[in-house]
Scaffold this motif. Sequence first.
Motif, PDB file in Angstrom:
ATOM      1  N   GLY A 660      29.361  21.387  18.055  1.00  0.00           N
ATOM      2  CA  GLY A 660      28.616  21.541  16.841  1.00  0.00           C
ATOM      3  C   GLY A 660      26.953  20.939  17.435  1.00  0.00           C
ATOM      4  O   GLY A 660      26.078  21.324  16.535  1.00  0.00           O
ATOM      5  N   VAL A 661      26.639  20.333  18.626  1.00  0.00           N
ATOM      6  CA  VAL A 661      25.840  19.583  18.472  1.00  0.00           C
ATOM      7  C   VAL A 661      24.534  20.668  19.849  1.00  0.00           C
ATOM      8  O   VAL A 661      23.295  20.548  19.518  1.00  0.00           O
ATOM      9  CB  VAL A 661      25.210  18.153  19.146  1.00  0.00           C
ATOM     10  CG1 VAL A 661      23.950  17.979  19.475  1.00  0.00           C
ATOM     11  CG2 VAL A 661      26.400  17.763  17.890  1.00  0.00           C
ATOM     12  N   CYS A 662      25.404  21.307  20.682  1.00  0.00           N
ATOM     13  CA  CYS A 662      24.532  21.845  22.185  1.00  0.00           C
ATOM     14  C   CYS A 662      23.895  23.175  21.697  1.00  0.00           C
ATOM     15  O   CYS A 662      23.012  23.798  22.745  1.00  0.00           O
ATOM     16  CB  CYS A 662      25.571  21.615  23.433  1.00  0.00           C
ATOM     17  SG  CYS A 662      26.871  22.498  23.419  1.00  0.00           S
ATOM     18  N   LYS A 663      24.297  23.974  20.666  1.00  0.00           N
ATOM     19  CA  LYS A 663      23.953  25.151  21.042  1.00  0.00           C
ATOM     20  C   LYS A 663      22.571  25.387  20.557  1.00  0.00           C
ATOM     21  O   LYS A 663      21.799  26.632  21.827  1.00  0.00           O
ATOM     22  CB  LYS A 663      24.285  25.599  18.669  1.00  0.00           C
ATOM     23  CG  LYS A 663      24.345  26.936  19.149  1.00  0.00           C
ATOM     24  CD  LYS A 663      24.795  28.165  17.671  1.00  0.00           C
ATOM     25  CE  LYS A 663      24.691  29.307  17.192  1.00  0.00           C
ATOM     26  NZ  LYS A 663      23.154  30.080  17.747  1.00  0.00           N
ATOM     27  N   PRO A 664      21.289  24.242  20.404  1.00  0.00           N
ATOM     28  CA  PRO A 664      20.233  25.054  20.305  1.00  0.00           C
ATOM     29  C   PRO A 664      19.021  24.935  21.632  1.00  0.00           C
ATOM     30  O   PRO A 664      18.573  25.393  22.167  1.00  0.00           O
ATOM     31  CB  PRO A 664      19.154  23.551  19.397  1.00  0.00           C
ATOM     32  CG  PRO A 664      20.489  23.175  18.499  1.00  0.00           C
ATOM     33  CD  PRO A 664      21.988  23.141  19.290  1.00  0.00           C
ATOM     34  N   TYR A 665      20.189  23.670  22.432  1.00  0.00           N
ATOM     35  CA  TYR A 665      20.102  23.755  23.938  1.00  0.00           C
ATOM     36  C   TYR A 665      20.319  24.586  24.859  1.00  0.00           C
ATOM     37  O   TYR A 665      19.549  25.199  25.626  1.00  0.00           O
ATOM     38  CB  TYR A 665      20.430  22.840  24.417  1.00  0.00           C
ATOM     39  CG  TYR A 665      20.109  20.822  24.366  1.00  0.00           C
ATOM     40  CD1 TYR A 665      17.979  20.816  24.576  1.00  0.00           C
ATOM     41  CD2 TYR A 665      20.935  20.687  23.000  1.00  0.00           C
ATOM     42  CE1 TYR A 665      18.254  19.575  23.814  1.00  0.00           C
ATOM     43  CE2 TYR A 665      20.166  19.714  22.341  1.00  0.00           C
ATOM     44  CZ  TYR A 665      19.398  18.910  23.393  1.00  0.00           C
ATOM     45  OH  TYR A 665      18.849  17.833  22.095  1.00  0.00           O
ATOM     46  N   ILE A 679      25.137  26.679  33.118  1.00  0.00           N
ATOM     47  CA  ILE A 679      25.493  25.847  31.960  1.00  0.00           C
ATOM     48  C   ILE A 679      27.182  25.316  32.075  1.00  0.00           C
ATOM     49  O   ILE A 679      28.110  26.094  31.863  1.00  0.00           O
ATOM     50  CB  ILE A 679      24.803  26.419  30.572  1.00  0.00           C
ATOM     51  CG1 ILE A 679      23.933  26.851  30.969  1.00  0.00           C
ATOM     52  CG2 ILE A 679      25.346  25.483  29.570  1.00  0.00           C
ATOM     53  CD1 ILE A 679      23.346  27.468  29.290  1.00  0.00           C
ATOM     54  N   VAL A 680      27.542  24.315  32.307  1.00  0.00           N
ATOM     55  CA  VAL A 680      29.060  23.663  31.729  1.00  0.00           C
ATOM     56  C   VAL A 680      28.570  22.981  30.042  1.00  0.00           C
ATOM     57  O   VAL A 680      27.747  21.795  30.746  1.00  0.00           O
ATOM     58  CB  VAL A 680      28.947  22.824  32.996  1.00  0.00           C
ATOM     59  CG1 VAL A 680      30.963  22.342  32.609  1.00  0.00           C
ATOM     60  CG2 VAL A 680      29.175  23.862  33.982  1.00  0.00           C
ATOM     61  N   ASP A 681      29.641  23.290  29.392  1.00  0.00           N
ATOM     62  CA  ASP A 681      29.793  22.302  28.745  1.00  0.00           C
ATOM     63  C   ASP A 681      30.885  22.029  27.968  1.00  0.00           C
ATOM     64  O   ASP A 681      32.095  22.846  28.274  1.00  0.00           O
ATOM     65  CB  ASP A 681      29.449  23.618  27.219  1.00  0.00           C
ATOM     66  CG  ASP A 681      29.503  23.379  25.721  1.00  0.00           C
ATOM     67  OD1 ASP A 681      29.271  21.908  25.609  1.00  0.00           O
ATOM     68  OD2 ASP A 681      29.789  24.031  24.768  1.00  0.00           O
ATOM     69  N   LEU A 682      30.652  20.619  27.754  1.00  0.00           N
ATOM     70  CA  LEU A 682      31.907  19.890  27.516  1.00  0.00           C
ATOM     71  C   LEU A 682      31.975  20.364  26.674  1.00  0.00           C
ATOM     72  O   LEU A 682      34.164  19.384  26.193  1.00  0.00           O
ATOM     73  CB  LEU A 682      32.221  18.595  28.283  1.00  0.00           C
ATOM     74  CG  LEU A 682      31.883  18.250  29.908  1.00  0.00           C
ATOM     75  CD1 LEU A 682      30.976  18.924  30.258  1.00  0.00           C
ATOM     76  CD2 LEU A 682      31.757  16.985  30.142  1.00  0.00           C
ATOM     77  N   SER A 683      31.958  20.114  25.449  1.00  0.00           N
ATOM     78  CA  SER A 683      32.006  20.301  23.787  1.00  0.00           C
ATOM     79  C   SER A 683      32.991  21.388  23.500  1.00  0.00           C
ATOM     80  O   SER A 683      33.498  22.247  24.818  1.00  0.00           O
ATOM     81  CB  SER A 683      31.097  20.968  22.515  1.00  0.00           C
ATOM     82  OG  SER A 683      30.432  21.829  22.836  1.00  0.00           O
ATOM     83  N   ALA A 684      33.753  21.427  21.951  1.00  0.00           N
ATOM     84  CA  ALA A 684      34.506  22.813  22.274  1.00  0.00           C
ATOM     85  C   ALA A 684      34.195  23.890  21.286  1.00  0.00           C
ATOM     86  O   ALA A 684      34.458  24.838  21.580  1.00  0.00           O
ATOM     87  CB  ALA A 684      35.465  22.300  20.912  1.00  0.00           C
ATOM     88  N   ASP A 685      32.210  24.234  21.979  1.00  0.00           N
ATOM     89  CA  ASP A 685      31.554  24.771  20.785  1.00  0.00           C
ATOM     90  C   ASP A 685      31.419  26.509  21.453  1.00  0.00           C
ATOM     91  O   ASP A 685      31.664  27.665  20.895  1.00  0.00           O
ATOM     92  CB  ASP A 685      29.726  25.009  20.998  1.00  0.00           C
ATOM     93  CG  ASP A 685      29.605  23.487  20.324  1.00  0.00           C
ATOM     94  OD1 ASP A 685      30.900  22.438  19.697  1.00  0.00           O
ATOM     95  OD2 ASP A 685      28.499  23.195  19.864  1.00  0.00           O
ATOM     96  N   TYR A 686      32.028  26.511  22.819  1.00  0.00           N
ATOM     97  CA  TYR A 686      31.885  28.167  23.415  1.00  0.00           C
ATOM     98  C   TYR A 686      33.397  28.391  23.620  1.00  0.00           C
ATOM     99  O   TYR A 686      33.941  29.035  25.003  1.00  0.00           O
ATOM    100  CB  TYR A 686      31.266  27.696  24.541  1.00  0.00           C
ATOM    101  CG  TYR A 686      29.844  27.671  23.674  1.00  0.00           C
ATOM    102  CD1 TYR A 686      28.860  28.919  23.379  1.00  0.00           C
ATOM    103  CD2 TYR A 686      28.625  26.815  23.725  1.00  0.00           C
ATOM    104  CE1 TYR A 686      27.663  28.766  23.078  1.00  0.00           C
ATOM    105  CE2 TYR A 686      27.308  26.540  23.383  1.00  0.00           C
ATOM    106  CZ  TYR A 686      27.108  27.230  22.602  1.00  0.00           C
ATOM    107  OH  TYR A 686      25.308  27.737  22.152  1.00  0.00           O
ATOM    108  N   ARG A 687      34.345  27.269  23.542  1.00  0.00           N
ATOM    109  CA  ARG A 687      35.300  27.468  23.712  1.00  0.00           C
ATOM    110  C   ARG A 687      36.307  28.916  23.774  1.00  0.00           C
ATOM    111  O   ARG A 687      37.508  29.622  24.022  1.00  0.00           O
ATOM    112  CB  ARG A 687      36.548  26.849  23.495  1.00  0.00           C
ATOM    113  CG  ARG A 687      36.366  25.213  24.548  1.00  0.00           C
ATOM    114  CD  ARG A 687      36.965  24.008  24.275  1.00  0.00           C
ATOM    115  NE  ARG A 687      36.192  22.796  25.372  1.00  0.00           N
ATOM    116  CZ  ARG A 687      36.896  21.428  24.580  1.00  0.00           C
ATOM    117  NH1 ARG A 687      37.705  21.780  23.488  1.00  0.00           N
ATOM    118  NH2 ARG A 687      35.993  20.642  25.062  1.00  0.00           N
TER     119      ARG A 687
END
Length: 908
Positions: A660-665, A679-687
């Motif tokens: 829930g933190v990386c969206k602004p970036y 972009i490689v996102d390690l959070s669950a935000d875009y899974r």
Amino acid sequence: MHSFRSSKAATAALRSSRLARGRTGYETRSSCLPRFIFLAAQNPSLRTRRHYTSPADTQFSTRATVIQLLSNIGSKREVQQYLSHFTSVSSQQFAVIKVGGAIITEHLQTLSSALAFLNHVGLFPVVVHGAGPQLNKMLEAAGVEPQFEDGIRVTDGKTLNLARNLFLEENLKLVEALEELGVRARPITSGVFSADYLDKEKYELVGKINKVDKRPIEASIQAGCLPILPSMAETSTGQVLNVNADVAAGELARAIQPLKIVYLSEKGGLFNGDTKEKISAINLDEEYDDLMKLWWVRHGTRLKIKEMNELLHDLPRSSSVAIIHPADLQKELFTDSGAGTLIRRGNKVHVNTKISQFSDLETLKEVLIRDREGLDAKAVVDRYVQSLEDREFKAYFDESMSALAIVLPAYEGVSIAQLATFSVTKAAWLANLSDNIMTAIKKDFPKLQWTVKQDDENLTWFFDKADGSLSRDGEVMFWTGVESGDEVKELMMEFGKHGREMFGNYNLESRLHRAARAASSQGGQMQQARAYSTSVRSQSSSSLLSDSRPWGFKPTSSSRTYATTTNPNPPFGKKNSSNSKPARVALIGARGYTGQALINLLNAHEHMDLCHVSSRELAGQKLKGYEKRDITYENLTADDVRKMEEKGQIDCWVMALPNGVCKPYVDAIDAVGRKESVIVDLSADYRFTDNWTYGLPELVDRAIIARATRISNPGCYATAAQLGIAPILPHISSPPTVFGVSGYSGAGTKPSPKNNVENLTNNLIPYSLTDHIHEREISSQLGTEVAFIPHVAAWFQGIHHTINIPLKEKLTSREIRNLYQERYAGEPLVRIVGEPPSVKAISGTHGVEVGGFGVHSSGTRVVVNVTIDNLLKGAATQAQQNMNLALGYAEFEGIPLKEKGSGGMASF
């Protein structure tokens, strides 16, 4: 018959025939290799005797020497075959070699030289030996008459005492012979085989192996020594028991899962009782039932084939058994022609004559599309399949469709059948499926034609399969069964311009181009198909493609291929790196454990340059653990990231932030609109976002990941669970239940009860008992509902899953294990083990272990165990795989593929 060939093609054909005649008088070129190594072992000027070094110290220089030698005297294929032996497996998984007592007595020098060769090229076979003939002589001298029951030696106390002393003497004899050649060898005379009494009343001191401890073997190899084992075992109370050497070798193979099991025999193989000729190869899946009905398959031969069939069903399909003379060990392992009898499971060839006979049309299309690329690939395949509905054809394929051939029979005006499709995966090449398919085709179509590029590295294989050929403009047309001059003339005409020049009175358009245009006119203009990586293409008159190319015409590399590698050229693997330009990487959120793990990987990556590291808490401090440049932590805002993206300063952004933190970036990067940056996102935000690619390379098409610029890195729990369920998914009857336990590093660095060591000591904490986000992730990716129950325990890193899976039908543990072994064959970061894997073994490594395979007595429920390091393959290592693929590097670049505590190459 006459063969029309250019001088170049004739030269290639002559070379092919010489290479193909290893069993009929000619010597293959790489047969010089053992001689070279033998001389090196014997000549003090070529080596320093008794100068012992670790495998890591010597293997690379030795490897370079052998590669150079093979490059000069052997084919490119044999060089690649050697490299695949050398690099694809751990040392102890290369081969188990069973040595009979007669071999030690009569062929000690030959045996030791053969083993020295393998050691000099960096391989560590595990040797198990017997001493039966020597024991018979010793017992006779002692006045003891040997007794046998059902072929098993009855072993009383006196016999066992003599046998034990004899085994130790023979073991030492072989060890000393190896050391005389400068090879370190270690006698391992106990501690490996544990046993119960086979039948104490009947056989007395004879053992039935119930456990194999690999640790002494692994320690020997780690120390740079060949492990030499006698066939003796101990009970839990320490009683020594006699064990049949063949049985010991088989049980050791089941534990080690080697690529090759070699039985050394003075006869050098199995022989056909009718023809008296040595049997070159046995494909058990295809031949076993018929073979066991033959009159000469009886007594010891029958028992041996039966035991090998059972053994190979407990091993990966890539494993094989060889029965050879010790003098032929190198030839069997490193040349195309082989030497003794090769026994493998093989694959049955199925035949369909109608599209409606394919049970899963989408699978057929996936097979056809795997050898094509481009936006029109799916449409082209759809049209191709549709065209087959209206015409006669025969399709040949194995159960998994890793090999597929489609032949269009002769029709009016064309008297020779055309090979239109030939698609074979790398794994199928190694299983010899191409030969099986071609043999089946030739039975149905004695007259056949196909075309290959003249510079193809596998050209000799085609010459071996063909009766005649014609070369023109860098291509070679092959045919079989063509006998008349008119038919040869027809082939010349089909070959195009060269045929019109030779037969100038014919000014006919080639039928193959007419057929191709006719096919393309059915569905509009098609884009040109890509050039194939194998440089092989068919130009058949019925290929039904706009450019007359086949669907991935990928032949095997030899007339007899050996199952001695899991995957010599994995998709997007080491050999597929297409980018040598450094990639600039920015890591956003580096304070956590995962961020530090990724920093360590980037530090070891030859082509990735970590330029910026952002952490609000650590801003202004020096980054530790990165040696390529001095980096100071920054506190980058979304606006900072946007400006850097506008200037094109970063090739790959890695988001290692909490959920829930990386969206602004991400929004800031997307707003710039550059298509190049990843972009490689390690959070669950875009899974769960459609326009992001889910980056689990072992289950998601690597080509899709390679083309992606927005990649969602899977969760640690979710990765392990999916890998543990995916192979058996078609057999599941109701939702599996995943009981997962993680070390407290999975709870992050922010203090909480879940990462409080004092709170976790002597404790197990369940949390999010339902509706955990990983439950949704696992279920959505697998396409089936899964129940997930997470827990946290007192260890630092590593996850253990116990997965309960209800089944539709009864399956045995062996059948289930085979499903997993076949699904993950060639995946260097997935290891299938027999016992339930442990967290201690996986912690700090880069892969996943899957094992257990406990089946309920009903046969309709299996429990599978999976372990993974949550910080590595569960996060950082997987991110590195995805970055490599998306940026054009080899998938495993920068990822240590060494087993913890092992001196040799391993899965991880």
